[in-house]
Design a protein around this motif. Structure first.
Motif, short mmCIF file in Angstrom:
data_model
loop_
_atom_site.label_atom_id
_atom_site.label_comp_id
_atom_site.label_asym_id
_atom_site.label_seq_id
_atom_site.Cartn_x
_atom_site.Cartn_y
_atom_site.Cartn_z
N UNK A 154 0.84 -1.20 0.00
CA UNK A 154 0.00 0.00 0.00
C UNK A 154 0.88 1.25 0.00
N UNK A 155 0.38 2.27 -0.65
CA UNK A 155 1.11 3.53 -0.74
C UNK A 155 1.35 4.10 0.65
N UNK A 156 0.37 3.98 1.52
CA UNK A 156 0.49 4.51 2.88
C UNK A 156 1.63 3.82 3.63
N UNK A 157 1.70 2.50 3.52
CA UNK A 157 2.76 1.74 4.20
C UNK A 157 4.14 2.12 3.66
N UNK A 158 4.26 2.19 2.33
CA UNK A 158 5.55 2.53 1.72
C UNK A 158 6.01 3.93 2.12
N UNK A 159 5.07 4.87 2.14
CA UNK A 159 5.40 6.24 2.55
C UNK A 159 5.89 6.25 3.99
N UNK A 160 5.17 5.58 4.86
CA UNK A 160 5.54 5.54 6.27
C UNK A 160 6.93 4.91 6.45
N UNK A 161 7.18 3.80 5.75
CA UNK A 161 8.47 3.12 5.89
C UNK A 161 9.62 4.01 5.43
N UNK A 162 9.48 4.65 4.26
CA UNK A 162 10.55 5.51 3.76
C UNK A 162 10.79 6.71 4.66
N UNK A 163 9.74 7.30 5.18
CA UNK A 163 9.90 8.43 6.10
C UNK A 163 10.61 7.98 7.38
N UNK A 164 10.23 6.81 7.89
CA UNK A 164 10.88 6.30 9.10
C UNK A 164 12.34 5.97 8.87
N UNK A 165 12.70 5.44 7.70
CA UNK A 165 14.11 5.21 7.38
C UNK A 165 14.85 6.55 7.32
N UNK A 166 14.23 7.53 6.68
CA UNK A 166 14.86 8.84 6.54
C UNK A 166 15.09 9.50 7.90
N UNK A 167 14.15 9.33 8.81
CA UNK A 167 14.25 9.92 10.14
C UNK A 167 15.09 9.09 11.11
N UNK A 168 15.53 7.91 10.70
CA UNK A 168 16.34 7.05 11.56
C UNK A 168 15.54 6.20 12.52
N UNK A 169 14.21 6.18 12.38
CA UNK A 169 13.37 5.36 13.26
C UNK A 169 13.45 3.88 12.90
N UNK A 170 13.73 3.60 11.65
CA UNK A 170 13.97 2.22 11.20
C UNK A 170 15.46 2.10 10.93
N UNK A 171 16.04 1.01 11.39
CA UNK A 171 17.48 0.85 11.32
C UNK A 171 17.88 -0.11 10.21
N UNK A 172 18.42 0.42 9.15
CA UNK A 172 19.08 -0.35 8.10
C UNK A 172 19.93 0.66 7.33
N UNK A 173 21.25 0.53 7.40
CA UNK A 173 22.13 1.56 6.83
C UNK A 173 21.88 1.87 5.36
#
Length: 133
Positions: free
Chosen positions: A89-108
């Motif tokens: 879903x677009x909503x999920x993908x947006x949330x995931x990318x924003x969280x990676x950008x903000x450092x909330x999700x950890x994967x270098x």
């Protein structure tokens, strides 16, 4: 400096000119104009209020195919299966990318990729990937 973000940036620099040259339309012989098909309904704005443009998202996702486009691919750092992103879903993908950008999700690697995207880029990427099956 960690090697993954450096490798991702290097891949962008090396392969972007080839991809852009391939994506640029070549001059074609003159043909009579074809009537435009009926306009598709405009996509609904995403959770951040931006409307994604799938055609622009397709261009931005060329590097994603290196990991997410290979069936059964296991990433070496850390060792895990790379998730399927096409059709999410677009909503999920947006949330995931924003969280990676903000450092909330950890994967270098994903953090390095997401930091290079604007909010509009993320909306475009999410709009394109959500259309895939």
């Amino acid at each position: 400096m960690r090697p993954q973000p450096l490798a991702a940036c290097l891949a962008l620099v090396v392969f972007l000119p080839f991809w852009v040259a391939r994506a640029t339309p070549q001059s074609a012989p003159a043909t009579p104009p074809v009537p435009a098909p009926a306009a598709a309904p405009a996509p609904a704005p995403g959770p951040d209020g931006l409307t994604g443009q799938p055609d622009k998202g397709k261009i931005l996702t060329y590097t994603c195919q290196g990991c997410h486009g290979i069936p059964g691919y296991k990433n070496a750092y850390p060792s895990f299966r790379v998730p399927k992103i096409g059709g999410q879903s677009s909503k999920y993908l947006t949330q995931a990318l924003v969280e990676y950008r903000e450092g909330k999700r950890k994967h270098p690697t994903m953090q390095a990729q997401a930091q290079s995207f604007t909010d509009q880029d993320i909306a475009d990427i999410s709009a394109f990937l959500s259309t895939l099956k």
